[in-house]
Design an enzyme around this catalytic site. Structure first.
Site, PDB file in Angstrom:
ATOM      1  N   ARG A 120       0.850  -1.410   0.162  1.00  0.00           N
ATOM      2  CA  ARG A 120       0.552  -0.032   0.070  1.00  0.00           C
ATOM      3  C   ARG A 120       1.087   1.412  -0.599  1.00  0.00           C
ATOM      4  O   ARG A 120       0.887   1.926   1.096  1.00  0.00           O
ATOM      5  CB  ARG A 120      -0.481  -0.291   1.408  1.00  0.00           C
ATOM      6  CG  ARG A 120      -2.567  -0.301   1.276  1.00  0.00           C
ATOM      7  CD  ARG A 120      -2.881  -1.318   0.486  1.00  0.00           C
ATOM      8  NE  ARG A 120      -3.413  -1.768  -0.107  1.00  0.00           N
ATOM      9  CZ  ARG A 120      -5.164  -1.771  -0.042  1.00  0.00           C
ATOM     10  NH1 ARG A 120      -5.386  -1.861   1.124  1.00  0.00           N
ATOM     11  NH2 ARG A 120      -5.979  -1.804  -0.560  1.00  0.00           N
ATOM     12  N   GLN A 125      -0.122   2.509  -6.434  1.00  0.00           N
ATOM     13  CA  GLN A 125      -1.474   2.799  -5.900  1.00  0.00           C
ATOM     14  C   GLN A 125      -2.269   2.096  -7.656  1.00  0.00           C
ATOM     15  O   GLN A 125      -3.263   1.500  -7.064  1.00  0.00           O
ATOM     16  CB  GLN A 125      -1.928   4.314  -5.973  1.00  0.00           C
ATOM     17  CG  GLN A 125      -2.572   3.981  -4.866  1.00  0.00           C
ATOM     18  CD  GLN A 125      -2.291   5.564  -4.269  1.00  0.00           C
ATOM     19  OE1 GLN A 125      -1.928   6.720  -4.894  1.00  0.00           O
ATOM     20  NE2 GLN A 125      -3.083   5.977  -3.366  1.00  0.00           N
ATOM     21  N   ASP A 128      -3.098  -1.505  -7.549  1.00  0.00           N
ATOM     22  CA  ASP A 128      -3.651  -2.526  -6.973  1.00  0.00           C
ATOM     23  C   ASP A 128      -5.107  -2.491  -7.128  1.00  0.00           C
ATOM     24  O   ASP A 128      -5.846  -1.744  -7.087  1.00  0.00           O
ATOM     25  CB  ASP A 128      -3.914  -0.964  -5.062  1.00  0.00           C
ATOM     26  CG  ASP A 128      -4.175  -1.572  -3.942  1.00  0.00           C
ATOM     27  OD1 ASP A 128      -4.368  -3.175  -3.958  1.00  0.00           O
ATOM     28  OD2 ASP A 128      -4.561  -0.823  -3.486  1.00  0.00           O
ATOM     29  N   SER A 131      -7.613  -2.257  -4.480  1.00  0.00           N
ATOM     30  CA  SER A 131      -8.898  -0.662  -4.401  1.00  0.00           C
ATOM     31  C   SER A 131      -9.847  -1.304  -5.307  1.00  0.00           C
ATOM     32  O   SER A 131     -11.144  -0.275  -5.578  1.00  0.00           O
ATOM     33  CB  SER A 131      -7.823  -0.079  -4.688  1.00  0.00           C
ATOM     34  OG  SER A 131      -6.997   0.200  -3.658  1.00  0.00           O
ATOM     35  N   TYR A 226      -3.684  -0.650   7.407  1.00  0.00           N
ATOM     36  CA  TYR A 226      -4.106  -1.080   8.032  1.00  0.00           C
ATOM     37  C   TYR A 226      -5.232  -1.213   9.022  1.00  0.00           C
ATOM     38  O   TYR A 226      -4.636  -0.393   9.635  1.00  0.00           O
ATOM     39  CB  TYR A 226      -4.726  -2.744   7.170  1.00  0.00           C
ATOM     40  CG  TYR A 226      -4.077  -2.930   5.948  1.00  0.00           C
ATOM     41  CD1 TYR A 226      -5.119  -3.598   4.477  1.00  0.00           C
ATOM     42  CD2 TYR A 226      -3.138  -3.872   4.981  1.00  0.00           C
ATOM     43  CE1 TYR A 226      -5.760  -3.485   3.974  1.00  0.00           C
ATOM     44  CE2 TYR A 226      -2.887  -3.288   4.124  1.00  0.00           C
ATOM     45  CZ  TYR A 226      -3.841  -3.777   3.102  1.00  0.00           C
ATOM     46  OH  TYR A 226      -4.047  -4.542   1.832  1.00  0.00           O
TER      47      TYR A 226
HETATM   48  P1  NAD Z   1      -9.603  -3.558   4.500  1.00  0.00           P
HETATM   49  O1  NAD Z   1     -10.368  -4.229   3.663  1.00  0.00           O
HETATM   50  O2  NAD Z   1      -9.148  -4.683   5.525  1.00  0.00           O
HETATM   51  O3  NAD Z   1     -10.843  -2.891   5.356  1.00  0.00           O
HETATM   52  C1  NAD Z   1     -12.027  -2.150   5.548  1.00  0.00           C
HETATM   53  C2  NAD Z   1     -12.066  -0.912   6.391  1.00  0.00           C
HETATM   54  O4  NAD Z   1     -12.418  -1.954   7.778  1.00  0.00           O
HETATM   55  C3  NAD Z   1     -10.752  -0.349   6.733  1.00  0.00           C
HETATM   56  O5  NAD Z   1     -10.900   1.073   6.639  1.00  0.00           O
HETATM   57  C4  NAD Z   1     -10.993  -0.468   8.388  1.00  0.00           C
HETATM   58  O6  NAD Z   1      -9.915  -0.034   9.021  1.00  0.00           O
HETATM   59  C5  NAD Z   1     -11.997  -0.802   9.056  1.00  0.00           C
HETATM   60  N1  NAD Z   1     -12.411  -1.857   9.989  1.00  0.00           N
HETATM   61  C6  NAD Z   1     -11.623  -3.281  10.228  1.00  0.00           C
HETATM   62  N2  NAD Z   1     -12.077  -3.868  11.790  1.00  0.00           N
HETATM   63  C7  NAD Z   1     -13.004  -2.498  11.487  1.00  0.00           C
HETATM   64  C8  NAD Z   1     -13.512  -2.758  12.891  1.00  0.00           C
HETATM   65  N3  NAD Z   1     -13.753  -3.307  13.968  1.00  0.00           N
HETATM   66  N4  NAD Z   1     -14.803  -2.128  13.053  1.00  0.00           N
HETATM   67  C9  NAD Z   1     -14.495  -1.041  11.943  1.00  0.00           C
HETATM   68  N5  NAD Z   1     -14.149  -0.557  11.099  1.00  0.00           N
HETATM   69  C10 NAD Z   1     -12.925  -2.053  11.237  1.00  0.00           C
HETATM   70  O7  NAD Z   1      -9.627  -2.127   4.062  1.00  0.00           O
HETATM   71  P2  NAD Z   1      -8.902  -1.478   2.979  1.00  0.00           P
HETATM   72  O8  NAD Z   1     -10.353  -0.593   2.233  1.00  0.00           O
HETATM   73  O9  NAD Z   1      -8.031  -2.714   1.523  1.00  0.00           O
HETATM   74  O10 NAD Z   1      -8.202  -0.068   2.747  1.00  0.00           O
HETATM   75  C11 NAD Z   1      -7.007   0.061   4.145  1.00  0.00           C
HETATM   76  C12 NAD Z   1      -6.641   1.353   4.170  1.00  0.00           C
HETATM   77  O11 NAD Z   1      -5.838   1.196   3.006  1.00  0.00           O
HETATM   78  C13 NAD Z   1      -7.608   2.573   3.335  1.00  0.00           C
HETATM   79  O12 NAD Z   1      -7.127   3.814   4.440  1.00  0.00           O
HETATM   80  C14 NAD Z   1      -7.031   2.890   1.994  1.00  0.00           C
HETATM   81  O13 NAD Z   1      -7.325   4.213   1.848  1.00  0.00           O
HETATM   82  C15 NAD Z   1      -5.424   2.206   1.936  1.00  0.00           C
HETATM   83  N6  NAD Z   1      -4.988   2.533   0.462  1.00  0.00           N
HETATM   84  C16 NAD Z   1      -4.406   2.529   0.101  1.00  0.00           C
HETATM   85  C17 NAD Z   1      -3.818   2.126  -1.154  1.00  0.00           C
HETATM   86  C18 NAD Z   1      -2.413   3.024  -1.648  1.00  0.00           C
HETATM   87  O14 NAD Z   1      -2.009   3.975  -0.848  1.00  0.00           O
HETATM   88  N7  NAD Z   1      -1.719   1.984  -2.695  1.00  0.00           N
HETATM   89  C19 NAD Z   1      -3.953   1.411  -1.716  1.00  0.00           C
HETATM   90  C20 NAD Z   1      -5.093   0.894  -0.764  1.00  0.00           C
HETATM   91  C21 NAD Z   1      -5.963   1.344   0.305  1.00  0.00           C
END
Ligand code: NAD
Length: 376
Positions: A120, A125, A128, A131, A226
């Site tokens: 990440r 990006q 990914d 995403s 995460y």
């Molecule tokens: P994910 O699918 O792993 O989880 C989904 C969401 O559930 C997350 O926001 C997590 O904080 C939340 N969550 C986990 N446990 C929880 C709980 N007990 N109660 C409430 N919420 C809970 O996450 P994702 O969609 O893959 O993304 C995670 C982060 O990574 C995001 O901030 C996203 O912007 C970032 N991201 C960065 C890049 C990059 O820079 N290349 C790419 C994709 C995502």
């Protein structure tokens, strides 16, 4: 390099590369072999692939001739037996969850890259797939909920009276959750959101959602963006607030996940008991156990008038755009391992190449997979 595009199996409708992306590979001097019928369910014919310079061949020929094999879903039964140790396999293997497959790769000495492990980082990006696919899932979850709900999403002021807008609760504001907020708002619903990462509060608000604060969450910068496991005290506090909001919601969209672990349980049976009949729960975490206690993966459960939909592959319902996004991500990643003359160039000095690799030369490369296997 000879790249082999395999046809997906089971209910999958996507294909890892549409013809438009195959064209970009042939421009990079990569020879592309496409398994006959690979793009059929995503509305791409063999002729479309041939028109951009690919050769469509039998599955046996792809396995026999390709240096790099590409598919979205992890291998079907029997496929791991067909692959040679000189070949490279690129897919979304879900290795933090399916560690048995990883052990098979190690035993056989296959080089594997799992696109769901792309780090990440800003540079990664555009590669990914998680995403991209989460964007499709967040959107589709809201559309399915809106279609299933016995009431409207928006507020309507009509000659027959005023219709109140639907209340949507979204658990987890990662990529899928943020897309679900945006789609719900476009359809006119009122949206409340929970997440353990306080960093998402502003994003939630900028999309028009209300962030429900629960103090005391554990956050870890080392987790690469995460979420991490929460303390028992926090879980209890969060549960009480979620139960309160869920009881007043018409729709709950569950997206909370922790990589490599069972999804957190956020909607216990008692919370469903308190929901209004006709309400809809869409559980995008279904494949890792679900955020709702009653969720069954790939099934719809009806419980006291509440529909609990455990759909784990919404991207397969939008095969064209989902394949388009997936293919673009694959191309961006593979540019890192394609040399100037189109040859395979595995440069493990590159953090994205190393971070995405599961196994190479009978060694386990990925640190996250290593720690999951060690703690199992
Ligand atoms: P994910 O699918 O792993 O989880 C989904 C969401 O559930 C997350 O926001 C997590 O904080 C939340 N969550 C986990 N446990 C929880 C709980 N007990 N109660 C409430 N919420 C809970 O996450 P994702 O969609 O893959 O993304 C995670 C982060 O990574 C995001 O901030 C996203 O912007 C970032 N991201 C960065 C890049 C990059 O820079 N290349 C790419 C994709 C995502």
């Amino acid at each position: 390099m000879i790249l082999g595009l395999l046809k997906e199996h089971g209910k999958e409708t996507r294909v890892a590369l549409l013809p438009e992306t195959v064209k970009a590979f042939t421009d990079l001097k990569v020879e592309v072999l496409v398994e006959q019928g690979a793009g059929e369910k995503a509305f791409a014919s063999d002729a479309d692939y041939e028109a951009v310079g690919a050769k469509t061949v039998s599955r046996d020929e792809v396995f026999a001739k390709a240096e790099v094999l590409l598919q979205i879903q992890p291998p079907a039964e029997g496929d791991t037996g067909r692959i040679k140790d000189s070949q490279v396999w690129i897919s979304a293997f879900n290795p933090l969850w399916d560690t048995t497959l990883v052990k098979t790769f190690l035993d056989k000495g296959i080089t594997t890259f799992s696109l769901d492990l792309i780090p990440r980082t800003t540079r990664a990006q555009a590669m990914d797939i998680l995403s991209s696919m989460a964007t499709v899932s967040g959107y589709m979850a809201v559309l399915e909920a809106a279609a299933k709900l016995p009431t409207f999403f928006p507020m309507f002021m009509t000659a027959a009276g005023t219709i109140r807008p639907a209340n949507v609760l979204i658990l987890g504001a990662g990529v899928a959750g943020l897309q679900a907020i945006a789609t719900s708002r476009k359809l006119g619903a009122q949206v409340q959101v929970f997440d353990v990462r306080s960093a998402v509060k502003e994003e939630v608000m900028s999309l028009g959602g209300k962030f429900v604060e629960v103090e005391g969450a554990t956050e870890d910068k080392a987790a690469g963006g995460y979420a991490v496991e929460q303390t028992e005290e926090y879980k209890k506090k969060q549960q009480d607030r979620i139960n309160e909001v869920a009881a007043k919601s018409n729709v709950v969209i569950c997206t909370a996940q922790i990589p490599g672990r069972k999804a957190p349980l956020l909607i216990p049976k008692e919370a469903v008991d308190a929901m209004k009949p006709g309400s809809v729960i869409i559980d995008l975490a279904a494949s890792t156990g679900g955020n709702c206690e009653l969720t069954k993966n790939d099934e719809t459960v009806e419980y006291k008038g509440v529909s609990i939909i455990g759909q784990s592959n919404y991207p397969a319902q939008k095969p064209v755009d989902a394949s388009r996004m997936f293919g673009k991500n694959v191309l961006n990643f593979m540019k890192l391992i394609i040399g100037e003359e189109g040859e395979l160039n595995l440069n493990f000095e590159d953090d994205i190449v190393k971070g995405t690799c599961i196994t190479h030369a009978k060694e386990l490369y990925n640190e996250r997979v290593k720690s999951v296997i060690e703690t199992n």
